[in-house]
Write a protein that holds these residues in place. Structure first.
Motif, PDB file in Angstrom:
ATOM      1  N   THR A 208       0.852  -1.195   0.000  1.00  0.00           N
ATOM      2  CA  THR A 208       0.000   0.000   0.000  1.00  0.00           C
ATOM      3  C   THR A 208       0.881   1.236   0.000  1.00  0.00           C
ATOM      4  O   THR A 208       1.831   1.337   0.786  1.00  0.00           O
ATOM      5  CB  THR A 208      -0.933   0.010   1.217  1.00  0.00           C
ATOM      6  OG1 THR A 208      -1.725  -1.184   1.206  1.00  0.00           O
ATOM      7  CG2 THR A 208      -1.856   1.224   1.191  1.00  0.00           C
ATOM      8  N   ARG A 209       0.554   2.180  -0.885  1.00  0.00           N
ATOM      9  CA  ARG A 209       1.345   3.408  -0.984  1.00  0.00           C
ATOM     10  C   ARG A 209       0.459   4.538  -1.483  1.00  0.00           C
ATOM     11  O   ARG A 209      -0.255   4.377  -2.482  1.00  0.00           O
ATOM     12  CB  ARG A 209       2.516   3.190  -1.959  1.00  0.00           C
ATOM     13  CG  ARG A 209       3.443   4.402  -2.088  1.00  0.00           C
ATOM     14  CD  ARG A 209       4.570   4.103  -3.053  1.00  0.00           C
ATOM     15  NE  ARG A 209       4.039   3.794  -4.374  1.00  0.00           N
ATOM     16  CZ  ARG A 209       4.721   3.158  -5.317  1.00  0.00           C
ATOM     17  NH1 ARG A 209       5.922   2.692  -5.062  1.00  0.00           N
ATOM     18  NH2 ARG A 209       4.165   2.954  -6.505  1.00  0.00           N
ATOM     19  N   ASP A 210       0.499   5.657  -0.775  1.00  0.00           N
ATOM     20  CA  ASP A 210      -0.237   6.862  -1.184  1.00  0.00           C
ATOM     21  C   ASP A 210      -1.712   6.591  -1.467  1.00  0.00           C
ATOM     22  O   ASP A 210      -2.278   7.051  -2.467  1.00  0.00           O
ATOM     23  CB  ASP A 210       0.416   7.496  -2.419  1.00  0.00           C
ATOM     24  CG  ASP A 210       1.851   7.931  -2.185  1.00  0.00           C
ATOM     25  OD1 ASP A 210       2.162   8.320  -1.041  1.00  0.00           O
ATOM     26  OD2 ASP A 210       2.655   7.875  -3.131  1.00  0.00           O
ATOM     27  N   GLY A 211      -2.329   5.799  -0.587  1.00  0.00           N
ATOM     28  CA  GLY A 211      -3.756   5.545  -0.706  1.00  0.00           C
ATOM     29  C   GLY A 211      -4.136   4.530  -1.754  1.00  0.00           C
ATOM     30  O   GLY A 211      -5.320   4.390  -2.072  1.00  0.00           O
ATOM     31  N   ALA A 212      -3.154   3.812  -2.293  1.00  0.00           N
ATOM     32  CA  ALA A 212      -3.442   2.811  -3.314  1.00  0.00           C
ATOM     33  C   ALA A 212      -2.793   1.490  -2.936  1.00  0.00           C
ATOM     34  O   ALA A 212      -1.727   1.446  -2.317  1.00  0.00           O
ATOM     35  CB  ALA A 212      -2.947   3.265  -4.678  1.00  0.00           C
ATOM     36  N   THR A 214      -0.964  -1.576  -4.484  1.00  0.00           N
ATOM     37  CA  THR A 214      -0.239  -1.697  -5.746  1.00  0.00           C
ATOM     38  C   THR A 214       0.541  -3.002  -5.817  1.00  0.00           C
ATOM     39  O   THR A 214       0.786  -3.675  -4.810  1.00  0.00           O
ATOM     40  CB  THR A 214       0.752  -0.530  -5.930  1.00  0.00           C
ATOM     41  OG1 THR A 214       1.817  -0.656  -4.973  1.00  0.00           O
ATOM     42  CG2 THR A 214       0.066   0.809  -5.747  1.00  0.00           C
ATOM     43  N   SER A 284      -2.489  -0.649  -9.860  1.00  0.00           N
ATOM     44  CA  SER A 284      -2.919  -0.015  -8.612  1.00  0.00           C
ATOM     45  C   SER A 284      -4.430   0.063  -8.551  1.00  0.00           C
ATOM     46  O   SER A 284      -5.108   0.209  -9.575  1.00  0.00           O
ATOM     47  CB  SER A 284      -2.317   1.387  -8.473  1.00  0.00           C
ATOM     48  OG  SER A 284      -2.779   2.238  -9.507  1.00  0.00           O
ATOM     49  N   PRO A 286      -7.576   1.688  -5.621  1.00  0.00           N
ATOM     50  CA  PRO A 286      -7.740   2.432  -4.373  1.00  0.00           C
ATOM     51  C   PRO A 286      -7.739   1.509  -3.163  1.00  0.00           C
ATOM     52  O   PRO A 286      -8.410   0.468  -3.156  1.00  0.00           O
ATOM     53  CB  PRO A 286      -9.095   3.128  -4.550  1.00  0.00           C
ATOM     54  CG  PRO A 286      -9.230   3.293  -6.033  1.00  0.00           C
ATOM     55  CD  PRO A 286      -8.609   2.055  -6.617  1.00  0.00           C
ATOM     56  N   ALA A 287      -6.972   1.881  -2.144  1.00  0.00           N
ATOM     57  CA  ALA A 287      -6.835   1.037  -0.955  1.00  0.00           C
ATOM     58  C   ALA A 287      -8.132   0.941  -0.165  1.00  0.00           C
ATOM     59  O   ALA A 287      -8.325  -0.021   0.591  1.00  0.00           O
ATOM     60  CB  ALA A 287      -5.718   1.573  -0.063  1.00  0.00           C
ATOM     61  N   ASP A 288      -9.023   1.904  -0.321  1.00  0.00           N
ATOM     62  CA  ASP A 288     -10.276   1.903   0.437  1.00  0.00           C
ATOM     63  C   ASP A 288     -11.452   1.433  -0.415  1.00  0.00           C
ATOM     64  O   ASP A 288     -12.594   1.773  -0.149  1.00  0.00           O
ATOM     65  CB  ASP A 288     -10.568   3.295   1.002  1.00  0.00           C
ATOM     66  CG  ASP A 288     -10.668   4.362  -0.089  1.00  0.00           C
ATOM     67  OD1 ASP A 288     -10.376   4.058  -1.264  1.00  0.00           O
ATOM     68  OD2 ASP A 288     -11.028   5.509   0.237  1.00  0.00           O
ATOM     69  N   ARG A 295     -14.535  -2.334  -8.786  1.00  0.00           N
ATOM     70  CA  ARG A 295     -13.189  -1.965  -8.347  1.00  0.00           C
ATOM     71  C   ARG A 295     -12.379  -1.567  -9.576  1.00  0.00           C
ATOM     72  O   ARG A 295     -12.299  -2.310 -10.554  1.00  0.00           O
ATOM     73  CB  ARG A 295     -12.499  -3.140  -7.643  1.00  0.00           C
ATOM     74  CG  ARG A 295     -13.096  -3.554  -6.312  1.00  0.00           C
ATOM     75  CD  ARG A 295     -12.854  -2.493  -5.232  1.00  0.00           C
ATOM     76  NE  ARG A 295     -11.456  -2.186  -5.015  1.00  0.00           N
ATOM     77  CZ  ARG A 295     -10.747  -2.633  -3.962  1.00  0.00           C
ATOM     78  NH1 ARG A 295     -11.301  -3.436  -3.080  1.00  0.00           N
ATOM     79  NH2 ARG A 295      -9.496  -2.267  -3.812  1.00  0.00           N
TER      80      ARG A 295
END
Length: 326
Positions: A208-212, A214, A284, A286-288, A295
């Motif tokens: 997970t990086r910068d809200g994504a 990946t 990538s 979105p992590a949320d 998705r």
């Protein structure tokens, strides 16, 4: 689209593998192809119960894979394009975009291979002189008589010589081949991406990086289904599998029924560039993102977007009790 199905549509033997651009007979699923009008073709395909790639899923009950249905549809479209749209034998078909949607309840496996009937309607989008340059196919899928989904695909057509010239210009020289690549050590367990065989894992470096959420696209080059023959880029099938594995691996606290009950049942994809073999391809999402529903997965290479996909993730836990094997 409602096309009359020939009563003697056959499932006894597959088509010539060259008609569907496959090297291995075992990777051919289409068994018959019948023109029924100037723009329509009916195809038959047999869906195998046990396949090293398409059947490798850690979920019950067993369901014919959405990407298996997609591949059968792709093969029917290619064969129909050659036989019905006049595409020459050396034509290179480049997928521009596609969209598939399936009903998992209609794809629950029974005790025999599935008999898939594909209604195909072809449209010439662009023609130059005597050659088709762009086309579209719309398909309806039926398994054992039950409607199982739909698929549309937009394709660009180049001769082999034109394709080689375009690729040489893009790369400034000969393109490397997938057959010359060497797989590195895997760092993603098969179970993390909904698989059981390490050969079918196509991701590496999950994080997970910068809200994504990946990962890099790192397929096994010796996977005989994804690389049935040599390519000069990562084909659309590999990117689609990478997108699926990424959304299934993405953390989703409180997912209904647990991650094992979520399946990808639909895909929309838009390809804007080749996924080259010369540098990492990063996927990538979105992590949320939600546990189920749509998705989005983006693919970038060198900071440039090369593809966008939207996957439909479905909670299929009800199939364990409601699914009716054939």
């Amino acid at each position: 689209m409602d096309i009359e199905i020939p009563a003697d549509l056959g499932f006894r033997a597959t088509l010539d593998r060259t008609l569907v651009h496959r090297s291995a007979v075992s990777e051919v699923f289409v068994t018959d192809l019948r023109p029924v009008s100037d723009t329509e073709v009916v195809a038959a395909a047999q869906l195998p119960l046990n396949h090293g790639y398409f059947s490798d899923h850690a979920r019950t009950p067993a369901v014919f894979d959405v990407l298996l249905v997609l591949e059968a549809g792709r093969q029917a479209a290619i064969a129909g394009t050659h036989s019905h749209m006049g595409a020459r034998a050396d034509t290179q078909m480049i997928v521009d975009r596609f969209a598939i949607d399936t009903d998992p309840a209609a794809l629950v496996c029974g005790d025999r291979p599935g008999e898939l009937v594909i209604d195909n309607r072809f449209t010439v989008v662009r023609r130059r002189r005597d050659r088709v340059r762009a086309g579209r196919v719309e398909q309806v899928f039926r398994v054992d008589g039950v409607r199982a989904g739909t698929h549309t695909m937009d394709v660009l057509f180049l001769s082999s010589g034109e394709y080689e010239a375009v690729r040489h210009a893009q790369l400034g020289g000969p393109a490397p081949r997938t057959s010359d690549q060497t797989s590195g050590p895997a760092d993603v367990a098969p179970g993390a991406v909904g698989r059981t065989n390490p050969l079918n894992v196509v991701l590496g470096g999950l994080g997970t990086r910068d809200g994504a959420f990946t990962a890099q696209v790192r397929p096994r080059w010796d996977n005989p289904s994804l690389f049935d023959h040599s390519y000069d880029h990562l084909p659309a099938a590999v990117l689609t599998e990478a997108a699926r594995q990424l959304v299934l691996a993405a953390p989703v606290p409180g997912a209904p029924g647990g991650p094992g009950d979520r399946r990808v049942t639909g895909v929309r994809a838009d390809f804007t560039g080749f996924a080259e073999l010369t540098s990492p391809v990063v996927a990538s999402t979105p992590a949320d993102g939600p546990a189920t529903g749509e998705r989005h997965v983006r693919f970038e290479q060198g900071g440039v977007r090369i593809a966008d996909t939207t996957l439909t993730v479905t909670d299929t836990s009800r199939l364990a009790t409601e699914g009716t094997p054939r």
